[in-house]
Design a protein around this motif. Sequence first.
Motif, PDB file in Angstrom:
ATOM      1  N   HIS A   1      -2.217  -1.728  -8.694  1.00  0.00           N
ATOM      2  CA  HIS A   1      -2.421  -0.323  -9.022  1.00  0.00           C
ATOM      3  C   HIS A   1      -1.287   0.522  -8.451  1.00  0.00           C
ATOM      4  N   HIS A   2      -1.381   1.850  -8.660  1.00  0.00           N
ATOM      5  CA  HIS A   2      -0.296   2.701  -8.176  1.00  0.00           C
ATOM      6  C   HIS A   2      -0.280   2.777  -6.650  1.00  0.00           C
ATOM      7  N   ASP A   3      -1.437   2.572  -5.996  1.00  0.00           N
ATOM      8  CA  ASP A   3      -1.465   2.721  -4.544  1.00  0.00           C
ATOM      9  C   ASP A   3      -1.747   1.432  -3.783  1.00  0.00           C
ATOM     10  N   MET A   4      -2.035   0.348  -4.463  1.00  0.00           N
ATOM     11  CA  MET A   4      -2.253  -0.934  -3.794  1.00  0.00           C
ATOM     12  C   MET A   4      -1.867  -2.062  -4.733  1.00  0.00           C
ATOM     13  N   ALA A   5      -1.278  -3.108  -4.168  1.00  0.00           N
ATOM     14  CA  ALA A   5      -0.804  -4.209  -4.992  1.00  0.00           C
ATOM     15  C   ALA A   5      -0.720  -5.465  -4.142  1.00  0.00           C
ATOM     16  N   GLY A   6      -0.556  -6.576  -4.813  1.00  0.00           N
ATOM     17  CA  GLY A   6      -0.431  -7.849  -4.126  1.00  0.00           C
ATOM     18  C   GLY A   6       0.431  -8.795  -4.927  1.00  0.00           C
ATOM     19  N   GLY A   7       0.788  -9.896  -4.307  1.00  0.00           N
ATOM     20  CA  GLY A   7       1.600 -10.869  -5.004  1.00  0.00           C
ATOM     21  C   GLY A   7       1.663 -12.188  -4.253  1.00  0.00           C
ATOM     22  N   GLN A   8       2.089 -13.195  -4.973  1.00  0.00           N
ATOM     23  CA  GLN A   8       2.258 -14.528  -4.391  1.00  0.00           C
ATOM     24  C   GLN A   8       3.450 -15.184  -5.073  1.00  0.00           C
ATOM     25  N   VAL A   9       4.386 -15.642  -4.263  1.00  0.00           N
ATOM     26  CA  VAL A   9       5.568 -16.304  -4.811  1.00  0.00           C
ATOM     27  C   VAL A   9       5.794 -17.610  -4.058  1.00  0.00           C
ATOM     28  N   PRO A  10       6.316 -18.626  -4.737  1.00  0.00           N
ATOM     29  CA  PRO A  10       6.574 -19.895  -4.058  1.00  0.00           C
ATOM     30  C   PRO A  10       7.687 -19.755  -3.033  1.00  0.00           C
ATOM     31  N   LEU A  11       7.510 -20.402  -1.926  1.00  0.00           N
ATOM     32  CA  LEU A  11       8.494 -20.331  -0.849  1.00  0.00           C
ATOM     33  C   LEU A  11       9.852 -20.852  -1.301  1.00  0.00           C
TER      34      LEU A  11
ATOM     35  N   ARG B   1       0.850  -1.183   0.000  1.00  0.00           N
ATOM     36  CA  ARG B   1       0.000   0.000   0.000  1.00  0.00           C
ATOM     37  C   ARG B   1       0.890   1.238   0.000  1.00  0.00           C
ATOM     38  N   THR B   2       0.449   2.303  -0.649  1.00  0.00           N
ATOM     39  CA  THR B   2       1.207   3.552  -0.600  1.00  0.00           C
ATOM     40  C   THR B   2       0.278   4.746  -0.741  1.00  0.00           C
ATOM     41  N   SER B   3       0.633   5.813  -0.077  1.00  0.00           N
ATOM     42  CA  SER B   3      -0.038   7.099  -0.258  1.00  0.00           C
ATOM     43  C   SER B   3       0.889   8.087  -0.953  1.00  0.00           C
ATOM     44  N   ASN B   4       2.052   7.603  -1.389  1.00  0.00           N
ATOM     45  CA  ASN B   4       3.039   8.419  -2.099  1.00  0.00           C
ATOM     46  C   ASN B   4       2.660   8.464  -3.577  1.00  0.00           C
ATOM     47  N   SER B   5       2.224   9.605  -4.046  1.00  0.00           N
ATOM     48  CA  SER B   5       1.743   9.721  -5.424  1.00  0.00           C
ATOM     49  C   SER B   5       2.846   9.514  -6.451  1.00  0.00           C
ATOM     50  N   GLN B   6       4.117   9.617  -6.029  1.00  0.00           N
ATOM     51  CA  GLN B   6       5.229   9.446  -6.958  1.00  0.00           C
ATOM     52  C   GLN B   6       5.711   7.990  -7.039  1.00  0.00           C
ATOM     53  N   LEU B   7       5.104   7.112  -6.258  1.00  0.00           N
ATOM     54  CA  LEU B   7       5.503   5.708  -6.228  1.00  0.00           C
ATOM     55  C   LEU B   7       4.367   4.845  -6.763  1.00  0.00           C
TER      56      LEU B   7
END
Length: 358
Positions: free
Chosen positions: A313-323, A288-294
Amino acid sequence: MPELSETAERSQSNTPLAMIMDDSDIDYQRFQELVASTDSLAILCHDNPDPDTLASALALEAIAKEWEVPTVDIVYGGTVTHQQNRAMINVLDIELTPIDQVSLSDYGLVAFVDHGIPGQNNSAVEEMTPDIIIDHHPTDGLQGQFVDLRPAVGATATLLTRYLEIFSIELEERLATALLFALHRETLDFNRETTSTEHAAACVLHPHADHNIIEELTNSVFTPETISGIGDAIANREVRGSCLVSSLGWIRERDAVPQAADYLLQLEGVSTTIVYGIVDDNVHLSGRTSNSQLHIGNVMEETFDQVGSAGGHHDMAGGQVPLGFIGSVDDGDDVAIDLINQSMMARLFGALEGWTET
């Protein structure tokens, strides 16, 4: 079912949503030809379904049933652990079918809602090609007989609300409630990634929705596991500048990860959070970010997309990677957790510093 040639006449151009949404490039007639001609439709939600994918699936189900499609199933992979998502399914009596109980190849059509690429954030096999895709996430390389991808819109529920208008499907209370609640959750009560189309869709849905149910769903209590996860995220946080990274360790409820990321973003001086936790053989991440430049979605994608699936998106993201990309570890091994944390902290802060310096 109305004649296909009448599609343009059913656009209801006097509604708030119709007046501001540009859907001139969407081949609604092609969509109707596909759905109305099939004898069976599987509507696949993304894994661990949230309100936006659930409400969108419910709307597509209503359209298919209006056109008398004999078999319509809403299918999902993963689990439903978030307390609001479980409450939504129970209160609105949404019938879901686990993907391991069906074969998608047995259906005449397969539709993806709120996601688009087989095998990425869904349990479809990578080799398949969905027939229909309706999504608002920025995604490249989508393939299907009908693709409606509009990243300028803040929620897939907004798109499906417009579909209901286009095809004059009655907005009965249960469906309107689901879609309006989805808009609230996807935009954090119209404070995140909200466009004018979400406000317009809410105007369309508001008179038909049960607002007592929306309040009930909004106030769904945290589970003990979620509270414990947020507590672990607070205790394990590391802050560098305005960026915070934290680990929940081994967890059972993956939805504690995004909830912890949201919660820690409220910390004074912090504008970006990335939280991760280990579920079975995978590391689940939320940013999550509130930094508009990130652009946190790009950070996650560039950091993890080669070893798993990540983005947003620019302000929220997710991911899943194998251990396994970190190395061999055993459940409950404190030494292994330390090694995982060292690797993840270095990787995440390195990625964030690279972006904040550019």
